[in-house]
Structure formats: C-alpha cells, structure tokens
Design a protein around this motif. Structure first.
Motif, PDB file in Angstrom:
ATOM      1  N   ILE A  13      -4.329  -0.862  29.317  1.00 46.32           N
ATOM      2  CA  ILE A  13      -3.111  -0.515  30.052  1.00 46.32           C
ATOM      3  C   ILE A  13      -2.129   0.241  29.164  1.00 46.32           C
ATOM      4  CG2 ILE A  13      -1.048  -1.489  31.170  1.00 46.32           C
ATOM      5  CD1 ILE A  13      -2.896  -3.663  32.352  1.00 46.32           C
ATOM      6  N   VAL A  14      -1.857  -0.255  27.964  1.00 52.95           N
ATOM      7  CA  VAL A  14      -0.878   0.436  27.127  1.00 52.95           C
ATOM      8  C   VAL A  14      -1.387   1.787  26.661  1.00 52.95           C
ATOM      9  CG1 VAL A  14       0.357  -1.644  26.406  1.00 52.95           C
ATOM     10  CG2 VAL A  14      -1.511  -0.807  25.003  1.00 52.95           C
ATOM     11  N   LYS A  19       2.980   6.588  26.775  1.00 50.51           N
ATOM     12  CA  LYS A  19       2.898   7.739  25.882  1.00 50.51           C
ATOM     13  C   LYS A  19       3.412   7.299  24.516  1.00 50.51           C
ATOM     14  CE  LYS A  19       3.530  11.276  29.353  1.00 50.51           C
ATOM     15  NZ  LYS A  19       3.727  10.894  30.639  1.00 50.51           N
ATOM     16  N   ASP A  20       2.822   7.815  23.485  1.00 56.68           N
ATOM     17  CA  ASP A  20       3.249   7.543  22.110  1.00 56.68           C
ATOM     18  C   ASP A  20       3.182   6.064  21.744  1.00 56.68           C
ATOM     19  OD1 ASP A  20       3.853  10.274  21.848  1.00 56.68           O
ATOM     20  OD2 ASP A  20       5.860   9.941  22.667  1.00 56.68           O
TER      21      ASP A  20
END
Length: 164
Positions: A13-14, A19-20
């Motif tokens: 998920i992350v 982003k980043d």
C-alpha cells in the motif's frame, strides 16, 4: 493485529500510494519493532477497490471483503439474516427461534460512540473513493436492504466540500 496486517499488505500500500515514501531505517535494537506505517483509511479503501479482483478470502481479508462473497447468501438458504443495528431486538428473537431463550439471555447494549466514529472516519475519505467503495459493496447493499444514499447522507451531513 495491526502489525500482522501491515506486514501482509502495508508495504504494498505505501509503495503503491505514497509518493516519495522511504522505508524507515532498520532499528538496531533487537527488542524494538519497526514503527507502524500508519496506513490511512483512504489508502486502505483505495487498495481494496483497486485490487478487488485479486483479493481472496483469508484471515487477513475476512473483515473487509463483501459479505455477499464471504457468506454466499445465494448458495446457502439462511433461516435468518440479522442487521447489527437491530442486534438487541434480533438477538432475543434468535435465541427464542433456537429454543435457548430459557437458558441464555442476550446482555443489554450500552451506549456507543460507533456512529460518531463511523462518520468522523468516513468524512476524511474523498467522495470519489466513497463511490468506489459503494461499487465494491454494491451486492451487500442490495442483498441486505441497505441504501448507499442513506449512508452517504449520514457521512456528508453538512460538509460543504461534498456539495458537488
């Protein structure tokens, strides 16, 4: 439970939705655990609705997959399907139906803050995700007599940012 769930789905998920995102550096103290990833409810909903075709019933998904998938209501002829919001009434009925009401009584239900928590959490979710979530649970709404519009009214209330 959160650590178990995050170890199964969290990294995906992350990495997919943030982003980043940089994974936390390894913790050197062997007694410490990695910090929680703090998956947001919106990230979780996005994951469910984006990957609904590949999610399978298991110990990690049985809490959020549609009941129409889990309980097979079209294949099994249930004698009774209850609604949680009617639990105090329906539990007594079910105990009588089962013929055990003289043995066991359903305990009284205390006041709950569940409605407020429900509304507070869902108000943080963007409207387009709420519509994707309705599509995800559409069969449940239909089969179990719920209305997405009623749910949406409870969530939106007086939110001006949903007035589209």
């Amino acid at each position: 439970m959160q650590r178990t769930w995050e170890s199964a789905y969290g990294w995906f998920i992350v990495q997919t939705y943030r982003k980043d995102y940089h994974a936390p550096r390894q913790i050197t103290n062997k007694d410490s655990q990695q910090p929680f990833m703090n998956i947001t409810f919106s990230e979780f909903i996005r994951f469910m609705t984006d990957y609904e075709d590949v999610l399978r019933l298991d110990g990690g998904t049985d809490h959020f997959l549609p009941q129409s998938t889990i309980a097979s209501p079209c294949a099994i002829h249930y004698d009774f399907i209850g609604h949680f919001e009617n639990l105090s009434t329906e539990a007594s009925y079910m105990l009588t139906f089962l013929g055990v009401d003289h043995i066991v009584q359903y305990p009284g239900i205390s006041a709950s803050k569940a409605e407020k928590k429900f509304v507070d959490e869902y108000r943080k979710v963007p409207l387009e995700l709420l519509y994707k979530l309705e599509k995800f649970y559409h069969a449940d709404y239909e089969l179990f007599g719920y209305s997405f519009n009623d749910t949406l009214k409870r969530i939106i209330g007086s939110r001006s940012d949903y007035d589209n």
